[in-house]
Design an enzyme around this catalytic site. Sequence first.
Site, mmCIF file in Angstrom:
data_model
loop_
_atom_site.group_PDB
_atom_site.id
_atom_site.type_symbol
_atom_site.label_atom_id
_atom_site.label_comp_id
_atom_site.label_asym_id
_atom_site.label_seq_id
_atom_site.Cartn_x
_atom_site.Cartn_y
_atom_site.Cartn_z
ATOM 1 N N HIS A 139 0.832 -1.209 0.000
ATOM 2 C CA HIS A 139 0.000 0.000 0.000
ATOM 3 C C HIS A 139 0.856 1.244 0.000
ATOM 4 O O HIS A 139 0.552 2.225 -0.660
ATOM 5 C CB HIS A 139 -0.890 0.035 1.250
ATOM 6 C CG HIS A 139 -1.996 -0.949 1.199
ATOM 7 N ND1 HIS A 139 -3.182 -0.666 0.569
ATOM 8 C CD2 HIS A 139 -2.088 -2.194 1.677
ATOM 9 C CE1 HIS A 139 -3.971 -1.738 0.686
ATOM 10 N NE2 HIS A 139 -3.335 -2.667 1.342
ATOM 11 N N GLU A 140 1.918 1.204 0.788
ATOM 12 C CA GLU A 140 2.730 2.410 0.897
ATOM 13 C C GLU A 140 3.495 2.702 -0.374
ATOM 14 O O GLU A 140 3.664 3.855 -0.732
ATOM 15 C CB GLU A 140 3.653 2.350 2.127
ATOM 16 C CG GLU A 140 2.881 2.482 3.429
ATOM 17 C CD GLU A 140 1.627 3.333 3.304
ATOM 18 O OE1 GLU A 140 1.680 4.421 2.701
ATOM 19 O OE2 GLU A 140 0.563 2.888 3.767
#
Lengths: 577, 577
Positions: free
Chosen positions: B327-328
Amino acid sequence: MARVPHWRAVAIATAIFQAPAGAFMLKTLGFRTSRAVVALGVINSSSASASIKESVTNAYVKLCDRLREIDRLNGVQAVLGWDEQVMMPSGAAKARSMQKSALAGAVFEKRTAADLGALVSELRRADTTDVLGAEKAAVVRDAIRDFDHEMRKSKDMAAREAELEGRAYHAWVKARKENDWPAFAPLLSEMVHLKSEVAAATRPEMGVYDANIDVFERGMSRERLAEVFTELKAGLTPLLSAILDKIKADGDSSGDSSGALSPSPSWEVKKQEALCRQIAEKLGFDLEHGRLDVSPHPFTSGFHPTDVRITTRYSENWIEGIAGTVHEVCNVATQVGHALYEQGRRGGSDNDDFDGLPISRALSMGVHESQSLLWERMVFLGRPFWKFATPLFHEHFPHTAECTSEDFYRAVNKVSPGLIRVNADEVTYPMHIILRFELEQALFSGDLKVADVPAWWNKAMKDTLDVEVPSDAQGCLQDVHHAAGAFGYFPSYTLGAIMACQFYEAAKRAIPDLEDKIASGDFKPLKEWLNQNIHSIGSLYDSPDKLLEVVTGERLDPMALVRHLTRKYSELYKLQL
Amino acid sequence: MARVPHWRAVAIATAIFQAPAGAFMLKTLGFRTSRAVVALGVINSSSASASIKESVTNAYVKLCDRLREIDRLNGVQAVLGWDEQVMMPSGAAKARSMQKSALAGAVFEKRTAADLGALVSELRRADTTDVLGAEKAAVVRDAIRDFDHEMRKSKDMAAREAELEGRAYHAWVKARKENDWPAFAPLLSEMVHLKSEVAAATRPEMGVYDANIDVFERGMSRERLAEVFTELKAGLTPLLSAILDKIKADGDSSGDSSGALSPSPSWEVKKQEALCRQIAEKLGFDLEHGRLDVSPHPFTSGFHPTDVRITTRYSENWIEGIAGTVHEVCNVATQVGHALYEQGRRGGSDNDDFDGLPISRALSMGVHESQSLLWERMVFLGRPFWKFATPLFHEHFPHTAECTSEDFYRAVNKVSPGLIRVNADEVTYPMHIILRFELEQALFSGDLKVADVPAWWNKAMKDTLDVEVPSDAQGCLQDVHHAAGAFGYFPSYTLGAIMACQFYEAAKRAIPDLEDKIASGDFKPLKEWLNQNIHSIGSLYDSPDKLLEVVTGERLDPMALVRHLTRKYSELYKLQL
């Protein structure tokens, strides 16, 4: 020992003192209102008195709105300055300078606004102490002072100042790097001329050098400084000679015999950071209303009493004989001293009537220094602190387990005459300052030509500290102050050292077990005493002397520093004085 | 998948769009100059023509000084905003809000200054394209537009807006936390009324909802949006049904069968940080002119093209089935997309004539979104990216060694209808937006009462995505936008997704081996194409449609997104469409 580095000092000065600039709008504004008030007084003195009171009170309320707006924009300027030094990517320098200049323009407009001028004129003629009381009258007093300084400087003069300060700074950086005095000399000459012109315009009632001193140290004069420094020099010279004779005879017996406090890889940066943070909090620095970051030049910056940021740096090495960590803890103590003053100003607690008003500001550069030096020299360099701190060092840095608190105490308290002011110990430091004070006087009186500064400097260093200056970079080019246009600033460092002694003595009288508390890690009584007696008092009085009188019973007394240092170093070096 | 979080979006909106506020000074100023110019034209047309040209050119130069000053102060506002979210100690919130308000006041004065009004009036009547050329004419066009919007809003209206936005925001935070729609409903009602009033005042030529859209998406209307979204919904509904049927029949066969991509302690925060930084730089984010920091809500903030800062967050866990790190990296791609637009604006290189002028600004919220979604969805969610990124993941996170690039690609491309917009995948995301668009229309037309919003919302979620809404906190209370007064903002997310497709297709036509280059980690050709065709073009054209036409040959075309998603997910889910 790392002393108050120039960068931080300049940042503080910028935050506390406001560079005035303006045009003579003052004369054309505001007389109307005050005349009306006077006229009323003639017609009917008793109803006029009520009416004057109402009129002054109304003007005061409006004035406060204006002053708070300016104070908030000053806070914004300080945010930009902090961000520039701690966060800004390198490629943004040009854009940031344009942003700062746009903001400075907007602040200038507020400071010289016609409606502010009208309020100032109205209040100038009122007996504000009588109507408003001492605290509000002090607000008015400083508002008038600021406005006058602002308006007396023409826009052109302010622009020339900003331009020359930028140019001189860049020339100085290059000249110091290349050890090239002749490249900087013409800029210094220009700067002395311009600052004389500014002084004559903004503070026509004073001599030009006095006026430069007044920017940083209100109520102080060249003459008084000369007296103070003469007494100080006379008091310290025999002490310094005795110490140096002793070292020559016996070697320096103080300090760390085990070598554990010397630079080594054991001083891990992460552990330094943890230790410094722990000590900063222990000393009373409030991280809910502040930050502790890293920057190449440690400094303290306050945007508001609820947002005060200190920086430090960490290094596994150090050029001198003692590990960087010890310096950094000292630096933290120094910066915390400044920060506690900033956090303790009025406005730190909710709904303070004086939040954002001039009375909440630091009184002078010297008083600000006194707060940092009180924590650095009276606390950090004292035995009680090391009783507290030694176990913390043992815990974070097990390789120091054999070092006693006395080893630490002796390691941080060595006297050693050197070339560089910011590295000087507390005994030789005043000599560096007195030298600069004499240099500035000679430059402003015209007795000394800039071309002759290096020779003058080198002779003075030899005479005072018996030190040979190998290069101008390590001599008359070492400090940024003159390149930044700050003359009359150096004395504040030593005034601060004197005041720190006097305040600390007063604190000890007020809190009899103060040093036991420090030894046990309880710094709260000292912090609270400073909060109450100095920080929250801000600029209520119009000179440090008045503050000293109220707090300590005496005005500035250089002998307090002489006595303190003589007592301390006679014991350390086993002198018979 | 973490989608464009609301905080970042609001921060971007604040930086790009300028909240107008003002009083009707326009009518009383500046007519004099332009009448003089017209009069000259009557007397002697040829010398008048030279004189008009000179007069317009002079006015343009003066206008640019004013606009640059405002732009720089906007930059200062953005610094304060970034600092507040990333650096400011919690206890400083009140002081900071006062500092922001003082600065906002100063900026407002600059935006509505009489001399700016005089210049605007003079230039309003000139044929600026003829005299100045298209780029400078665009500067004048937007200066007039901004000034008009500013002046048409009374000071009182601006104050009421600021007050209500603060109050509604706090009410929303509490209402969402406590799942208490009735507590927020009256605020929403007030907000719709006030924003209608503001719309009528500032953009009287449009309908009230159109006027709200125009704040974020110039040149867009409710009617056009309705057409675009109808076409989009019609195109996506069969795709979504087919995917859901397939999942129901076969289970979700896509994704990571090994479990290595699930949350686990192996995803060390330090390594995430290193990987994200490496990928941000690889994508072209310039750390000499920007920063990458940590904040709870990732966002991008640009103070100037030479100082653009993105934030992300790192976590060892994630509530959904895929590790936080993935996600990051996605979030970094998203923020880098915004940041490259900001760094690519005019003024990034030295001595750009259009630095700080309106033409250098982002064209619309949708175009800004298109730049972030192009990197997030067209690049990060594509196979070529994972050919490049998989070895990096293996290197930083050895526990993923068994995962192929195809595993990663499938793991990040799952379709799963859900409650929360910011967590939605790219197929269901537009459905969330269309729902909000329909809701806003109904609120502004009066067809829907705020009390009925929850029931309306829950039915719409069931009808569109077959999702049961268990609480308003996860339903109609999930987004901050309405509490912040932003209506007509949501559509820009999906307009951005459509434009991202169209731009990416055009980039592929211009750079035939684009995806091979991406697979080999060479993102430079794509970045440079975007710099040249979109970023540096800024606001030259007065609508995204015109920009799209110039760059892609077509105006906004929702079918581009439908075709892209249908092709991609038919393959992933083995659909026969």
